[in-house]
Design an enzyme around this catalytic site. Structure first.
Site, PDB file in Angstrom:
ATOM      1  N   HIS A 141      52.095  40.735  21.915  1.00 28.43           N
ATOM      2  CA  HIS A 141      51.595  42.110  21.865  1.00 28.43           C
ATOM      3  C   HIS A 141      50.072  42.109  21.763  1.00 28.43           C
ATOM      4  O   HIS A 141      49.502  41.664  20.774  1.00 28.43           O
ATOM      5  CB  HIS A 141      52.194  42.878  20.683  1.00 28.43           C
ATOM      6  CG  HIS A 141      51.727  44.312  20.653  1.00 28.43           C
ATOM      7  ND1 HIS A 141      52.389  45.309  21.332  1.00 28.43           N
ATOM      8  CD2 HIS A 141      50.642  44.890  20.083  1.00 28.43           C
ATOM      9  CE1 HIS A 141      51.729  46.447  21.167  1.00 28.43           C
ATOM     10  NE2 HIS A 141      50.668  46.219  20.412  1.00 28.43           N
TER      11      HIS A 141
ATOM     12  N   ASP B 104      58.394  49.214  37.429  1.00 20.45           N
ATOM     13  CA  ASP B 104      58.060  50.432  36.699  1.00 20.45           C
ATOM     14  C   ASP B 104      59.219  51.423  36.821  1.00 20.45           C
ATOM     15  O   ASP B 104      59.793  51.606  37.887  1.00 20.45           O
ATOM     16  CB  ASP B 104      56.766  51.050  37.250  1.00 20.45           C
ATOM     17  CG  ASP B 104      56.162  52.067  36.296  1.00 20.45           C
ATOM     18  OD1 ASP B 104      55.077  51.780  35.740  1.00 20.45           O
ATOM     19  OD2 ASP B 104      56.765  53.146  36.104  1.00 20.45           O
TER      20      ASP B 104
ATOM     21  N   ASN C 254      45.005  50.386  33.058  1.00 18.37           N
ATOM     22  CA  ASN C 254      44.535  51.615  32.441  1.00 18.37           C
ATOM     23  C   ASN C 254      44.248  51.325  30.974  1.00 18.37           C
ATOM     24  O   ASN C 254      45.064  50.700  30.294  1.00 18.37           O
ATOM     25  CB  ASN C 254      45.598  52.716  32.563  1.00 18.37           C
ATOM     26  CG  ASN C 254      45.876  53.077  34.017  1.00 18.37           C
ATOM     27  OD1 ASN C 254      44.976  53.074  34.844  1.00 18.37           O
ATOM     28  ND2 ASN C 254      47.125  53.391  34.320  1.00 18.37           N
TER      29      ASN C 254
ATOM     30  N   HIS D 131      49.055  45.871  29.966  1.00 17.33           N
ATOM     31  CA  HIS D 131      49.872  45.705  31.169  1.00 17.33           C
ATOM     32  C   HIS D 131      49.017  45.935  32.403  1.00 17.33           C
ATOM     33  O   HIS D 131      48.071  46.723  32.391  1.00 17.33           O
ATOM     34  CB  HIS D 131      51.076  46.653  31.169  1.00 17.33           C
ATOM     35  CG  HIS D 131      50.729  48.099  30.978  1.00 17.33           C
ATOM     36  ND1 HIS D 131      50.438  48.625  29.731  1.00 17.33           N
ATOM     37  CD2 HIS D 131      50.608  49.121  31.852  1.00 17.33           C
ATOM     38  CE1 HIS D 131      50.160  49.921  29.857  1.00 17.33           C
ATOM     39  NE2 HIS D 131      50.244  50.249  31.135  1.00 17.33           N
TER      40      HIS D 131
ATOM     41  N   HIS E  87      49.379  46.987  36.416  1.00 18.94           N
ATOM     42  CA  HIS E  87      50.236  47.537  37.464  1.00 18.94           C
ATOM     43  C   HIS E  87      49.960  46.764  38.753  1.00 18.94           C
ATOM     44  O   HIS E  87      48.792  46.588  39.130  1.00 18.94           O
ATOM     45  CB  HIS E  87      49.893  49.003  37.724  1.00 18.94           C
ATOM     46  CG  HIS E  87      50.067  49.920  36.543  1.00 18.94           C
ATOM     47  ND1 HIS E  87      51.105  50.830  36.453  1.00 18.94           N
ATOM     48  CD2 HIS E  87      49.331  50.087  35.409  1.00 18.94           C
ATOM     49  CE1 HIS E  87      50.986  51.513  35.321  1.00 18.94           C
ATOM     50  NE2 HIS E  87      49.919  51.093  34.671  1.00 18.94           N
TER      51      HIS E  87
ATOM     52  N   CYS F 162      57.120  49.271  19.847  1.00 18.07           N
ATOM     53  CA  CYS F 162      56.421  49.158  21.131  1.00 18.07           C
ATOM     54  C   CYS F 162      57.468  48.973  22.230  1.00 18.07           C
ATOM     55  O   CYS F 162      58.247  48.011  22.188  1.00 18.07           O
ATOM     56  CB  CYS F 162      55.453  47.976  21.097  1.00 18.07           C
ATOM     57  SG  CYS F 162      54.787  47.543  22.711  1.00 18.07           S
TER      58      CYS F 162
ATOM     59  N   GLY G 150      44.022  56.666  31.094  1.00 14.28           N
ATOM     60  CA  GLY G 150      45.410  56.980  31.445  1.00 14.28           C
ATOM     61  C   GLY G 150      46.430  56.021  30.868  1.00 14.28           C
ATOM     62  O   GLY G 150      47.570  55.956  31.333  1.00 14.28           O
TER      63      GLY G 150
ATOM     64  N   THR H 192      49.284  54.949  28.677  1.00 11.66           N
ATOM     65  CA  THR H 192      50.330  55.647  27.913  1.00 11.66           C
ATOM     66  C   THR H 192      51.173  54.698  27.072  1.00 11.66           C
ATOM     67  O   THR H 192      51.881  55.142  26.172  1.00 11.66           O
ATOM     68  CB  THR H 192      51.262  56.449  28.855  1.00 11.66           C
ATOM     69  OG1 THR H 192      51.871  55.547  29.775  1.00 11.66           O
ATOM     70  CG2 THR H 192      50.493  57.530  29.610  1.00 11.66           C
TER      71      THR H 192
END
Ligand code: 5GP
Ligand code: ZN
Length: 113
Positions: free
Chosen positions: A45, A29, A86, A99, A101, A3, A92, A94
């Site tokens: 995690h 980012d 997301n 997390h 943003h 990860c 979206g 990925t």
């Protein structure tokens, strides 16, 4: 576990860390979508928002509190900002490590794509 965000937590992958404590880490980012684009993650995690339950949900409010503090420090609190999670393919997501943003520094359009 393979990860990338766990590797950022353990410093196996370098990142520009803006805040860290025993529970969370916030870093810029690598591919910013706004002048301020910071990712805030639990050190533990957790794959996605779908894995949030009554035993781990306190990390979410903890992250939002940190996001507000970081927004002030980054100078985007007054003009406004966006906190985004997301989740899953259509959302979206990925990277499969929970997390949030923190985006700001420009006028963010709505609705998102
Ligand atoms: P998602 O699309 O899963 O919501 O967001 C993943 C974010 O992680 C993307 O905005 C992407 O640019 C960022 N990202 C992916 N790999 C790395 C990395 O190795 N370092 C940093 N700092 N950000 C990354
Ligand atoms: Zn992870």
């Amino acid at each position: 576990m393979d990860c990338i965000f766990c590797k950022i937590v353990s410093r196996q992958i370098p990142s520009e860390i803006v805040f860290e404590d025993e529970k969370i880490i916030a870093f810029r980012d690598i591919s910013p979508a706004a002048p301020v684009h910071i990712l805030i993650i639990p050190k533990q995690h957790i794959s996605s928002a779908l894995e949030i339950n009554s035993s781990n949900s306190s990390i979410v409010s903890y992250i939002i509190e940190a996001a507000a503090r970081i927004a002030r420090e980054e100078g985007i609190a007054e003009d406004g900002f966006r906190i985004v999670n997301n989740c899953g393919k259509d959302g979206g997501q990925t990277v499969n490590h929970l997390h949030f943003h923190l985006l700001g520094g420009r006028n963010l359009t709505w609705p998102p794509g």
